[in-house]
Design a protein around this motif. Sequence first.
Motif, PDB file in Angstrom:
ATOM      1  N   TRP A  57       0.835  -1.207   0.000  1.00 16.12           N
ATOM      2  CA  TRP A  57       0.000   0.000   0.000  1.00 16.12           C
ATOM      3  C   TRP A  57       0.868   1.255   0.000  1.00 16.12           C
ATOM      4  N   ALA A  58       1.865   1.290   0.862  1.00 17.48           N
ATOM      5  CA  ALA A  58       2.709   2.484   0.975  1.00 17.48           C
ATOM      6  C   ALA A  58       3.449   2.762  -0.331  1.00 17.48           C
ATOM      7  N   ILE A  59       3.964   1.723  -0.973  1.00 12.92           N
ATOM      8  CA  ILE A  59       4.683   1.907  -2.239  1.00 12.92           C
ATOM      9  C   ILE A  59       3.739   2.427  -3.320  1.00 12.92           C
ATOM     10  N   ALA A  60       2.466   2.064  -3.242  1.00 15.69           N
ATOM     11  CA  ALA A  60       1.489   2.497  -4.241  1.00 15.69           C
ATOM     12  C   ALA A  60       1.049   3.946  -4.055  1.00 15.69           C
ATOM     13  N   SER A  69      12.736   6.494   2.940  1.00 16.60           N
ATOM     14  CA  SER A  69      12.961   6.617   4.388  1.00 16.60           C
ATOM     15  C   SER A  69      11.703   7.120   5.089  1.00 16.60           C
ATOM     16  N   PHE A  70      11.009   8.059   4.469  1.00 20.43           N
ATOM     17  CA  PHE A  70       9.755   8.533   5.066  1.00 20.43           C
ATOM     18  C   PHE A  70       8.702   7.432   5.022  1.00 20.43           C
ATOM     19  N   ARG A  71       8.665   6.680   3.936  1.00 19.06           N
ATOM     20  CA  ARG A  71       7.713   5.577   3.802  1.00 19.06           C
ATOM     21  C   ARG A  71       7.912   4.578   4.947  1.00 19.06           C
ATOM     22  N   GLN A  72       9.170   4.245   5.248  1.00 19.70           N
ATOM     23  CA  GLN A  72       9.454   3.311   6.337  1.00 19.70           C
ATOM     24  C   GLN A  72       9.028   3.886   7.684  1.00 19.70           C
ATOM     25  N   LEU A  73       9.287   5.165   7.880  1.00 21.56           N
ATOM     26  CA  LEU A  73       8.869   5.822   9.120  1.00 21.56           C
ATOM     27  C   LEU A  73       7.343   5.812   9.247  1.00 21.56           C
ATOM     28  N   LEU A  74       6.656   6.075   8.152  1.00 16.11           N
ATOM     29  CA  LEU A  74       5.187   6.051   8.180  1.00 16.11           C
ATOM     30  C   LEU A  74       4.681   4.652   8.537  1.00 16.11           C
ATOM     31  N   ILE A  75       5.274   3.631   7.962  1.00 20.80           N
ATOM     32  CA  ILE A  75       4.865   2.261   8.258  1.00 20.80           C
ATOM     33  C   ILE A  75       5.075   1.959   9.742  1.00 20.80           C
ATOM     34  N   GLN A  77       5.037   4.118  12.183  1.00 22.10           N
ATOM     35  CA  GLN A  77       4.026   4.870  12.924  1.00 22.10           C
ATOM     36  C   GLN A  77       2.653   4.200  12.815  1.00 22.10           C
ATOM     37  N   LEU A  78       2.324   3.705  11.622  1.00 21.34           N
ATOM     38  CA  LEU A  78       1.047   3.014  11.444  1.00 21.34           C
ATOM     39  C   LEU A  78       1.019   1.717  12.257  1.00 21.34           C
ATOM     40  N   ASN A  79       2.142   1.026  12.354  1.00 20.95           N
ATOM     41  CA  ASN A  79       2.201  -0.175  13.196  1.00 20.95           C
ATOM     42  C   ASN A  79       1.975   0.186  14.660  1.00 20.95           C
ATOM     43  N   GLY A  80       2.545   1.298  15.108  1.00 23.64           N
ATOM     44  CA  GLY A  80       2.321   1.758  16.485  1.00 23.64           C
ATOM     45  C   GLY A  80       0.859   2.105  16.727  1.00 23.64           C
ATOM     46  N   ALA A  81       0.250   2.795  15.779  1.00 28.58           N
ATOM     47  CA  ALA A  81      -1.171   3.122  15.899  1.00 28.58           C
ATOM     48  C   ALA A  81      -1.998   1.839  15.888  1.00 28.58           C
ATOM     49  N   GLY A  82      -1.570   0.867  15.093  1.00 30.58           N
ATOM     50  CA  GLY A  82      -2.273  -0.412  15.047  1.00 30.58           C
ATOM     51  C   GLY A  82      -2.275  -1.109  16.389  1.00 30.58           C
TER      52      GLY A  82
END
Length: 133
Positions: A57-60, A69-75, A77-82
């Motif tokens: 999803w993030a790559i798309a 690097s931002f994509r990895q950081l976002l992932i 953060q989303l895992n933490g929110a999860g």
Amino acid sequence: MPDSPLSHDEAAAIDALPWPLLERQRLRLLAHSLRSLQAAAGRRDGDLPTSKELETWAIAQPQLQQEPSFRQLLIEQLNGAGRRLRQIAESQAPEQTPLSLSLEQLIRASTPPQNPAPQPAHPANPVDHPPND
């Protein structure tokens, strides 16, 4: 908010809460994360997306394609929110799945604690403070 996964009504509901700004922003971030995780999973019910689903999803996302690097950081953060969403889902009666949570359930789970009303001081005991006669 044209690029926000939150609807206008959801954003307005959060803005209308009589909470401190920081608490409303935390809720907005959690709700935004829920909608992003639902988009990544391709469903609004069930468990959180797998790492593979989240990465795909993030790559798309056009705005993330050139930002690894931002994509990895976002992932992350989303895992933490999860993890937080899973806690909220498990605390529901009956228990819910993380992706099935509603904004109303997030609001209830995120309501800031109320400051307790000040307790009156203990009444003076005449033995402690005899009257001045």
